[in-house]
Each structure stands twice: as structure tokens, then as C-alpha cells.
Design an enzyme around this catalytic site. Sequence first.
Site, mmCIF file in Angstrom:
data_model
loop_
_atom_site.group_PDB
_atom_site.id
_atom_site.type_symbol
_atom_site.label_atom_id
_atom_site.label_comp_id
_atom_site.label_asym_id
_atom_site.label_seq_id
_atom_site.Cartn_x
_atom_site.Cartn_y
_atom_site.Cartn_z
ATOM 1 C CG HIS A 95 -0.690 -18.285 -1.882
ATOM 2 N ND1 HIS A 95 -0.312 -16.965 -1.842
ATOM 3 C CD2 HIS A 95 -0.840 -18.684 -0.600
ATOM 4 C CE1 HIS A 95 -0.223 -16.594 -0.573
ATOM 5 N NE2 HIS A 95 -0.527 -17.614 0.202
ATOM 6 C CD GLU A 152 -3.983 -18.381 2.500
ATOM 7 O OE1 GLU A 152 -3.439 -18.674 3.552
ATOM 8 O OE2 GLU A 152 -3.355 -18.125 1.459
ATOM 9 C CB SER A 192 -2.231 -12.715 10.443
ATOM 10 O OG SER A 192 -1.727 -11.829 9.463
HETATM 11 P P1 PGA Z 1 0.628 -15.738 6.840
HETATM 12 O O1 PGA Z 1 0.504 -16.345 5.361
HETATM 13 O O2 PGA Z 1 0.286 -16.835 7.803
HETATM 14 O O3 PGA Z 1 2.062 -15.297 6.958
HETATM 15 O O4 PGA Z 1 -0.335 -14.616 6.927
HETATM 16 C C1 PGA Z 1 -0.555 -17.202 5.014
HETATM 17 C C2 PGA Z 1 -0.483 -17.522 3.546
HETATM 18 O O5 PGA Z 1 -0.179 -16.615 2.741
HETATM 19 O O6 PGA Z 1 -0.717 -18.684 3.145
#
Ligand code: PGA
Length: 230
Positions: A95, A152, A192
Site C-alpha cells: 500500500h 491506487e 475515494s
Molecule cells: P480511500 O482509500 O477509499 O479512503 O480513498 C483507499 C486505499 O487507500 O486503499
Amino acid sequence: MNQYIIANWKANQNRQQTYEFIRQFLALTATSPLPQDLQLVVCPPAVFYLEFVGKSLPLAAGLQDISVFAGGAYTGELTAQNLTGIEPAFVIVGHSERRREFGETNELIVRKCEQVWSLGATPIVCFDEPEAASLSQLLQVHAGKSMILAYEPVSAISTSGSAGNLDPQALNQQLVGFRQLFPGMPIIYGGSVKPENAGSYAGICDGLLVGSASLKAESFVGIARNFAHQ
Ligand code: PGA
């Protein structure tokens, strides 16, 4: 191919909130089942993992991160040795928060994948665009092993960026290149995602990785239903 809606709780939630999520999730799915080809996964903080096991929930439980060491004298680490007999189905690795706050590199992340495979589990490997090419090269020797790639963009993550969720058409274009880098692998999107925008990603990617909006059962289930029904 299965599609995945994966909750990444990060270091949020306490015990009471975990119980409340499970109670609400059961109530929301009891009368109106979730689509069969959609695999829901919740990755809570490790201390709450076992709360999800043995409750006949229509979801799988996963973990966030694993030690690069197999086991032994590494105070504070969660190792494959510890997880033997616990058998998580999925483990999130790579991540952007771990890359940024703990200096994790693609090399280290692939070594963590090896620990996940040693458990017979599937790593959910997160990356942003700049990491994609090198990650693909490092994973080549592991072709054929089970993995889910999670694209991401850091700028789209609700707690680290300000761009909001990635436009589905922009995602579609990015995926052309990523599907060449990671042939045959499921690629999911995170950043998001909310019930209001989840449906716009249906048919584009193989699922969603959800942070903030996964903390409440109602919005997590809403995301799953909207992704499935577009
Ligand atoms: P978020 O986070 O949905 O709050 O943007 C996604 C993630 O970091 O895995």
C-alpha cells in the site's frame, strides 16, 4: 473471472465498531443476498481478524500486510509462522502508505508476496503508476501464482490526495498498459470509491479497493451492490 470488493480498514476501528459493522453487515445481506460472482473481502486490523471467522458471513476476511521474515526473533512483526492455522485468504501488501511511511520498495513487497504464497493465500498487491513497470518485472518469476493487482493513484486516495476518485475513462486508458504489464491478473481500482461512484467502474476493472467508505457496513454493501448492478 471473479470480481472483488475489498475493504481496507487501515488502522481504523475499535472492537465495538468491528462488532457493529458485522451486525449491520449481517442485517443488510440477510434478506437481499449479494451477487454470487462478487467476492467481498474485509481486511481489518489483525487484532480483529478472528471476529470475522466462523460467523457465516458472506465475505472473506483478509489481513493488511505481513512481515518479510518467515518467523522468529522480530518483535512486533506478524509473520507467516504466526498465521499458520489462521489461514487468511487474502493479504494486502505494497500500500502507498507503507511505501511512503515505512520506505517499502517493490523488492521488499515481492518478498512479502512470497510469505503470503507460503500460506496458500492471495496477495493484494497495491501500486501506483510509477511503480508498475518495475513491479511487473519482479513478479515475472512468479507468473501463474495467485495475485490481485490494486491500482491506487496516490492523488485519488481520500486521506493522501485531493484529486478525488479517478475518472472511469482515465482508468480505462491506464488499464490498457497495466493489462500488458500484468497479463491475466485481476486488476482492481482504489481511491475515494463511494456508493455514488462505484457503479461507474463496473465493466472497466475487476473490482474495487475501498478505504474510508468501507468502515460502515451500509456504504460497503452499497458499493458492492452498485458495482454489480450497472
Ligand atoms: P480511500 O482509500 O477509499 O479512503 O480513498 C483507499 C486505499 O487507500 O486503499
